[in-house]
Design an enzyme around this catalytic site. Structure first.
Site, short mmCIF file in Angstrom:
data_model
loop_
_atom_site.label_atom_id
_atom_site.label_comp_id
_atom_site.label_asym_id
_atom_site.label_seq_id
_atom_site.Cartn_x
_atom_site.Cartn_y
_atom_site.Cartn_z
N ASN A 105 12.99 41.56 56.63
CA ASN A 105 12.20 41.99 55.48
C ASN A 105 13.17 42.25 54.33
O ASN A 105 13.89 43.25 54.33
CB ASN A 105 11.44 43.27 55.86
N TRP A 106 13.20 41.33 53.39
CA TRP A 106 14.17 41.44 52.29
C TRP A 106 13.76 42.49 51.25
O TRP A 106 14.52 42.78 50.34
CB TRP A 106 14.36 40.07 51.62
N LYS A 107 12.56 43.01 51.39
CA LYS A 107 12.04 44.04 50.46
C LYS A 107 12.25 43.58 49.02
O LYS A 107 12.19 42.39 48.75
CB LYS A 107 12.71 45.39 50.75
N HIS A 138 3.39 48.14 55.87
CA HIS A 138 4.74 48.71 55.84
C HIS A 138 4.67 50.14 55.30
O HIS A 138 3.89 50.42 54.38
CB HIS A 138 5.68 47.85 54.99
N GLU A 172 6.48 51.66 53.33
CA GLU A 172 6.72 51.75 51.88
C GLU A 172 5.45 51.42 51.10
O GLU A 172 5.21 51.99 50.03
CB GLU A 172 7.90 50.83 51.50
N GLU A 178 7.80 51.03 63.29
CA GLU A 178 8.91 51.43 62.41
C GLU A 178 8.80 52.92 62.12
O GLU A 178 8.05 53.33 61.22
CB GLU A 178 8.83 50.66 61.09
N GLY A 180 16.10 52.63 56.75
CA GLY A 180 17.12 52.70 55.71
C GLY A 180 17.95 53.96 55.76
O GLY A 180 18.70 54.26 54.82
N SER A 215 16.69 50.77 60.81
CA SER A 215 18.14 50.78 60.98
C SER A 215 18.60 49.99 62.21
O SER A 215 19.59 50.36 62.86
CB SER A 215 18.67 52.21 61.03
N GLY A 220 15.53 45.36 57.96
CA GLY A 220 15.65 45.50 56.52
C GLY A 220 17.07 45.19 56.08
O GLY A 220 17.48 44.04 55.95
N GLY A 221 17.86 46.24 55.90
CA GLY A 221 19.22 46.12 55.37
C GLY A 221 20.06 45.03 56.03
O GLY A 221 20.73 44.24 55.34
P1 13P Z 1 16.11 49.02 57.62
O1 13P Z 1 16.48 48.01 58.69
O2 13P Z 1 16.87 48.84 56.35
O3 13P Z 1 16.13 50.41 58.15
O4 13P Z 1 14.59 48.71 57.24
C1 13P Z 1 13.66 48.55 58.23
C2 13P Z 1 12.40 48.07 57.63
O5 13P Z 1 11.74 48.79 56.90
C3 13P Z 1 11.98 46.69 57.89
O6 13P Z 1 10.69 46.46 57.46
#
Ligand code: 13P
Length: 254
Positions: free
Chosen positions: A9-11, A97, A99, A169, A175, A215, A236-237
């Site tokens: 997920n590149w957000k 998600h 977010e 998640e 994050g 993470s 994510g990251g």
């Molecule tokens: P991180 O891997 O950066 O913690 O993010 C996870 C995430 O929200 C994937 O959708």
């Protein structure tokens, strides 16, 4: 059979050139490699979906969008619908998600509508659930994820579940560098599985993949993916660098 999936997920990261660079680097990382049956997915921002999908054509890497609107078309300024996302090359969508829930007020009821809209277009849904820290501290995490699944997805007929992937998640792990332990992931995934099995029976349950997100990185992926009820990750990251993402995928190395 449950599928093994690693989705990035590149957000809200990467310009168009940066997205293309990441796609090209990922292509290089994956070239000639045995993926051991793992399905790889990337989710760029809307404006970069078409170019990334074109760049990854023929590689087997699928492209997802990070959201859709629940309507097909119309006067919804700034929004993107399922048919529009699909026409740009997306075959999947991430919904629910944390977010989106937290910053954009998305409710279970709205997510139920978005899920229907996605499935109607044949988009696979990667549906996110997860508790916030206070809920975990209060011991409510099982209840919270159970409600999220029930409220947004239990109106679906059994056959719709072949296009649903769940992603657990925990919000406190996103994050933050703090990961759920493999045991914490396993116990909640097993619980989610039991909830789905109770409603839809073993047949549906045995087909549904449940990913872990929060993470997840090259260092911890192998241990997390080794758990029997963890079918992959939503990353994510660590998905923003091709080598790291590949190293996460390698958590499944056979
Ligand atoms: P991180 O891997 O950066 O913690 O993010 C996870 C995430 O929200 C994937 O959708």
């Amino acid at each position: 059979m449950r599928r093994k999936i690693v989705a990035g997920n590149w957000k809200m990261n990467k310009t168009l050139p940066e997205s293309l660079e990441l796609a090209e680097n990922l292509k290089k990382e994956l070239e000639g490699q045995c993926l051991c049956g793992v399905e790889v997915v990337v989710a760029p921002v809307f404006t970069n979906v078409y170019a990334v999908a074109e760049a990854l054509k023929g590689t087997g890497v699928a492209v997802a969008v990070q959201n859709i609107h629940q309507m097909k078309s119309g006067a919804y300024t700034g929004e993107v619908s399922a048919p529009i996302a699909k026409s740009a090359g997306a075959t999947k969508v991430i919904l629910g998600h944390s977010e989106r829930r937290q910053y954009f007020g998305e409710t279970d009821a709205l997510l139920a509508e978005k899920t229907d809209a996605a499935l109607a277009e044949g988009l696979e849904v990667i549906f996110c659930i997860g508790e916030v820290l206070e809920e975990r501290k209060a011991g409510k995490h099982f209840e919270v994820v159970e409600e999220q699944v029930k409220n947004a997805l239990f109106h679906l007929p059994a056959e719709a579940w072949k296009n649903i992937v769940l992603a657990y998640e925990p919000v406190w792990a996103i994050g933050t560098g703090e990961t759920a332990t493999p045991e914490q992931a396993e116990e909640i995934h097993a619980h989610i599985r039991a909830v789905v099995a109770e409603k839809y029976g073993k047949e549906v349950d045995e087909e549904v993949s449940i990913l872990y997100g929060g993470s997840c990185n090259p260092k911890n992926a192998k241990e997390i993916f080794a758990k029997p009820n963890v079918d992959g990750g939503l990353i994510g990251g660590a998905s923003l660098k091709a080598a790291d993402f590949k190293a996460v995928i390698d958590g499944f190395k056979c």
